[in-house]
Design a protein around this motif. Structure first.
Motif, PDB file in Angstrom:
ATOM      1  N   GLU A 160      21.139 -30.700 -25.479  1.00 38.42           N
ATOM      2  CA  GLU A 160      22.403 -30.287 -26.082  1.00 38.42           C
ATOM      3  C   GLU A 160      22.564 -30.896 -27.476  1.00 38.42           C
ATOM      4  N   GLN A 161      23.364 -30.226 -28.297  1.00 36.36           N
ATOM      5  CA  GLN A 161      23.625 -30.734 -29.644  1.00 36.36           C
ATOM      6  C   GLN A 161      24.353 -32.083 -29.640  1.00 36.36           C
ATOM      7  N   ASN A 162      25.036 -32.411 -28.558  1.00 32.36           N
ATOM      8  CA  ASN A 162      25.755 -33.686 -28.505  1.00 32.36           C
ATOM      9  C   ASN A 162      24.924 -34.798 -27.866  1.00 32.36           C
ATOM     10  N   ALA A 163      23.607 -34.632 -27.816  1.00 40.56           N
ATOM     11  CA  ALA A 163      22.728 -35.659 -27.264  1.00 40.56           C
ATOM     12  C   ALA A 163      22.812 -36.941 -28.089  1.00 40.56           C
ATOM     13  N   SER A 164      22.543 -38.052 -27.441  1.00 39.70           N
ATOM     14  CA  SER A 164      22.466 -39.340 -28.140  1.00 39.70           C
ATOM     15  C   SER A 164      21.048 -39.557 -28.653  1.00 39.70           C
ATOM     16  N   ARG A 165      20.939 -40.301 -29.731  1.00 42.31           N
ATOM     17  CA  ARG A 165      19.615 -40.558 -30.311  1.00 42.31           C
ATOM     18  C   ARG A 165      18.716 -41.309 -29.336  1.00 42.31           C
ATOM     19  N   SER A 166      19.305 -42.104 -28.476  1.00 40.89           N
ATOM     20  CA  SER A 166      18.524 -42.913 -27.536  1.00 40.89           C
ATOM     21  C   SER A 166      18.188 -42.185 -26.239  1.00 40.89           C
ATOM     22  N   ASP A 167      18.633 -40.944 -26.076  1.00 42.54           N
ATOM     23  CA  ASP A 167      18.366 -40.206 -24.838  1.00 42.54           C
ATOM     24  C   ASP A 167      16.866 -40.034 -24.622  1.00 42.54           C
TER      25      ASP A 167
ATOM     26  N   ASN B 182      13.002 -20.486 -39.689  1.00 35.87           N
ATOM     27  CA  ASN B 182      12.469 -21.459 -38.735  1.00 35.87           C
ATOM     28  C   ASN B 182      13.337 -22.709 -38.643  1.00 35.87           C
ATOM     29  N   ILE B 183      14.477 -22.695 -39.283  1.00 35.65           N
ATOM     30  CA  ILE B 183      15.357 -23.869 -39.342  1.00 35.65           C
ATOM     31  C   ILE B 183      16.687 -23.542 -38.670  1.00 35.65           C
ATOM     32  N   THR B 184      17.283 -24.533 -38.027  1.00 36.96           N
ATOM     33  CA  THR B 184      18.670 -24.416 -37.577  1.00 36.96           C
ATOM     34  C   THR B 184      19.395 -25.722 -37.927  1.00 36.96           C
ATOM     35  N   PRO B 185      20.725 -25.695 -38.004  1.00 34.27           N
ATOM     36  CA  PRO B 185      21.479 -26.941 -38.168  1.00 34.27           C
ATOM     37  C   PRO B 185      21.432 -27.716 -36.845  1.00 34.27           C
ATOM     38  N   GLN B 186      20.654 -28.771 -36.834  1.00 34.74           N
ATOM     39  CA  GLN B 186      20.451 -29.540 -35.607  1.00 34.74           C
ATOM     40  C   GLN B 186      21.066 -30.922 -35.773  1.00 34.74           C
ATOM     41  N   ASP B 187      21.898 -31.302 -34.814  1.00 35.80           N
ATOM     42  CA  ASP B 187      22.554 -32.600 -34.881  1.00 35.80           C
ATOM     43  C   ASP B 187      21.533 -33.699 -35.156  1.00 35.80           C
ATOM     44  N   SER B 188      21.856 -34.596 -36.086  1.00 32.25           N
ATOM     45  CA  SER B 188      20.885 -35.612 -36.511  1.00 32.25           C
ATOM     46  C   SER B 188      20.407 -36.483 -35.365  1.00 32.25           C
ATOM     47  N   ASP B 189      21.307 -36.854 -34.464  1.00 29.03           N
ATOM     48  CA  ASP B 189      20.900 -37.704 -33.342  1.00 29.03           C
ATOM     49  C   ASP B 189      19.927 -36.978 -32.424  1.00 29.03           C
ATOM     50  N   LEU B 190      20.150 -35.706 -32.207  1.00 30.49           N
ATOM     51  CA  LEU B 190      19.214 -34.917 -31.399  1.00 30.49           C
ATOM     52  C   LEU B 190      17.893 -34.748 -32.134  1.00 30.49           C
ATOM     53  N   ASN B 191      17.972 -34.326 -33.390  1.00 31.65           N
ATOM     54  CA  ASN B 191      16.767 -34.020 -34.164  1.00 31.65           C
ATOM     55  C   ASN B 191      15.874 -35.243 -34.337  1.00 31.65           C
ATOM     56  N   GLN B 192      16.490 -36.388 -34.568  1.00 32.38           N
ATOM     57  CA  GLN B 192      15.720 -37.601 -34.825  1.00 32.38           C
ATOM     58  C   GLN B 192      15.540 -38.471 -33.586  1.00 32.38           C
ATOM     59  N   GLY B 193      16.047 -37.979 -32.442  1.00 32.12           N
ATOM     60  CA  GLY B 193      15.930 -38.713 -31.191  1.00 32.12           C
ATOM     61  C   GLY B 193      15.083 -37.976 -30.177  1.00 32.12           C
TER      62      GLY B 193
ATOM     63  N   HIS C 292      27.628 -16.754 -39.205  1.00 30.54           N
ATOM     64  CA  HIS C 292      26.498 -17.306 -38.471  1.00 30.54           C
ATOM     65  C   HIS C 292      27.051 -18.005 -37.236  1.00 30.54           C
ATOM     66  N   THR C 293      26.178 -18.332 -36.316  1.00 27.80           N
ATOM     67  CA  THR C 293      26.570 -19.059 -35.109  1.00 27.80           C
ATOM     68  C   THR C 293      25.587 -20.190 -34.890  1.00 27.80           C
ATOM     69  N   ILE C 294      26.062 -21.425 -34.959  1.00 26.94           N
ATOM     70  CA  ILE C 294      25.189 -22.581 -34.763  1.00 26.94           C
ATOM     71  C   ILE C 294      24.959 -22.791 -33.265  1.00 26.94           C
ATOM     72  N   PRO C 295      23.722 -23.055 -32.860  1.00 30.69           N
ATOM     73  CA  PRO C 295      23.437 -23.266 -31.438  1.00 30.69           C
ATOM     74  C   PRO C 295      24.186 -24.467 -30.864  1.00 30.69           C
ATOM     75  N   SER C 296      24.472 -24.382 -29.567  1.00 30.59           N
ATOM     76  CA  SER C 296      25.050 -25.516 -28.851  1.00 30.59           C
ATOM     77  C   SER C 296      23.964 -26.417 -28.275  1.00 30.59           C
ATOM     78  N   GLY C 297      22.759 -25.916 -28.218  1.00 29.80           N
ATOM     79  CA  GLY C 297      21.635 -26.677 -27.679  1.00 29.80           C
ATOM     80  C   GLY C 297      20.346 -25.909 -27.874  1.00 29.80           C
ATOM     81  N   TYR C 298      19.283 -26.457 -27.322  1.00 29.28           N
ATOM     82  CA  TYR C 298      17.951 -25.891 -27.536  1.00 29.28           C
ATOM     83  C   TYR C 298      17.108 -26.024 -26.280  1.00 29.28           C
ATOM     84  N   PHE C 299      16.163 -25.103 -26.143  1.00 35.11           N
ATOM     85  CA  PHE C 299      15.175 -25.207 -25.074  1.00 35.11           C
ATOM     86  C   PHE C 299      13.790 -25.334 -25.686  1.00 35.11           C
ATOM     87  N   LYS C 300      12.898 -25.927 -24.938  1.00 31.68           N
ATOM     88  CA  LYS C 300      11.486 -25.973 -25.304  1.00 31.68           C
ATOM     89  C   LYS C 300      10.670 -25.861 -24.027  1.00 31.68           C
TER      90      LYS C 300
END
Length: 252
Positions: free
Chosen positions: A200-207, A122-133, A174-182
Motif C-alpha cells: 500500500e502507498q501508506n507503507a512504512s519504510r521499515s516494513d 513507466n513512472i508513478t507517484p510512489q510514496d517515498s517510504d514505500l519506494n525507498q523501503g 489522473h488517478t494516483i494508485p493506492s498501492g501496487y502489486f508485483k
C-alpha cells in the motif's frame, strides 16, 4: 513486398513481447500496449499510468553502471494519455511521493535501452517510504535471485482501491494508485514457481516486504488481470492459488 514487411514487423513485436512476458502478457483490461526491448507496458489513458508492466531480468541485464534519471514523456503515447515532467513539480513537497519506476532502472542498467525506463509511462507517484523501503527491498531481492544464475520474470502494476492524492501541478486529469502489486515468476524447463506481493502507498519504510505476500489469484481478483493467460490449467492451482512459491529464494 509491403505485406511481407508488415508481417515480419508484427512477428518481431510478438517475439519481443514473448521475451518480456512468461505464458503471454497479462489480459483483462483495456489500454495501449507498448513493447520495447527490455519491457512491455500497458498504458491507461484515464489514469495516465500503466495498468501493468512486464519484464525479464537476467544475469546479463543487471549490475551495469549507475544510470541517470532524465525524465521524458513517452514518445509512443499521445500527449493527452500520459504525463510530462512538469506534472511532477512539487509532488514530493506536497504529497510525499517519488517518481517511482515500475520497471526498475537497476534491473536493466547493463542494457543499451535503459534510458527508456525514464519515460513517464513507466513512472508513478510512489510514496517515498514505500519506494525507498519495502518496494526497493523486493526489487533487490529479485536481483539477488538473478545473481544466483536464475532468470526471473516480473509483472508489476497499480491498484486503485482508495484515494491517495493528486499531483498538485499536473494539467491532466489522473488517478494516483493506492498501492501496487508485483508478481515474481520463474520457469525452469516448464517448472513454474511464483510469489506475489501487494504493498500500500501508506507503507512504512521499515516494513518487511515478505509480510505483504499474497497469492497470484488475489492479485488477479483485485486488478481484473489474468497475469499468465496461457499458463496450462493443470498448473494454475499450484502456481497461482498458493503462497510461498519463491519465498525462500527471495529471502523470506
Amino acid at each position: 513486398m509491403k505485406k511481407y514487411f508488415i508481417s515480419i514487423m508484427a512477428f518481431v513485436a510478438f517475439s519481443a513481447a514473448a521475451d518480456n512476458c512468461v505464458y503471454n502478457c497479462p489480459t483483462g483490461v483495456s489500454g495501449q500496449t507498448i513493447t520495447r526491448s527490455i519491457y512491455t507496458l500497458h498504458n491507461n489513458s484515464q489514469t495516465k499510468f500503466a495498468n501493468w508492466v512486464a519484464y525479464h531480468v537476467t544475469p546479463s541485464t543487471i549490475d551495469g553502471p549507475s544510470r541517470s534519471r532524465n525524465w521524458k514523456a513517452d514518445p509512443s503515447i499521445n500527449s493527452a494519455n500520459t504525463l510530462e515532467p512538469n506534472d511532477y513539480t512539487s509532488a514530493w513537497a506536497t504529497i510525499g511521493t517519488d517518481r517511482g519506476h515500475q520497471v526498475p532502472l537497476a534491473s536493466f542498467s547493463n542494457t543499451a535501452d535503459w534510458s527508456t525506463l525514464n519515460y513517464l509511462s513507466n513512472i508513478t507517484p510512489q510514496d517515498s517510504d514505500l519506494n525507498q523501503g519495502p518496494w526497493v527491498d523486493l526489487e533487490n531481492a529479485v536481483r539477488n535471485v538473478v545473481r544466483s544464475g536464475q532468470d526471473v520474470y516480473v509483472v508489476s502494476g497499480p491498484l486503485y482501491e482508495w484515494y491517495f492524492g493528486s499531483l498538485p501541478e499536473a494539467d491532466e486529469s489522473h488517478t494516483i494508485p493506492s498501492g501496487y502489486f508485483k508478481v515474481v515468476i520463474t520457469d525452469v524447463n516448464g517448472w513454474v514457481e511464483a510469489s506475489a506481493f501487494i504493498m500500500e502507498q501508506n507503507a512504512s519504510r521499515s516494513d518487511n516486504f515478505c509480510s505483504t505476500e499474497v497469492t497470484v489469484n488475489e492479485v488477479e481478483s483485485r486488478t481484473g488481470l489474468n497475469i499468465m493467460p496461457s499458463l496450462p490449467s493443470y498448473k494454475e492451482s499450484a502456481v497461482e492459488g498458493q503462497l510461498g512459491g519463491l519465498s525462500s529464494d527471495l529471502g523470506c
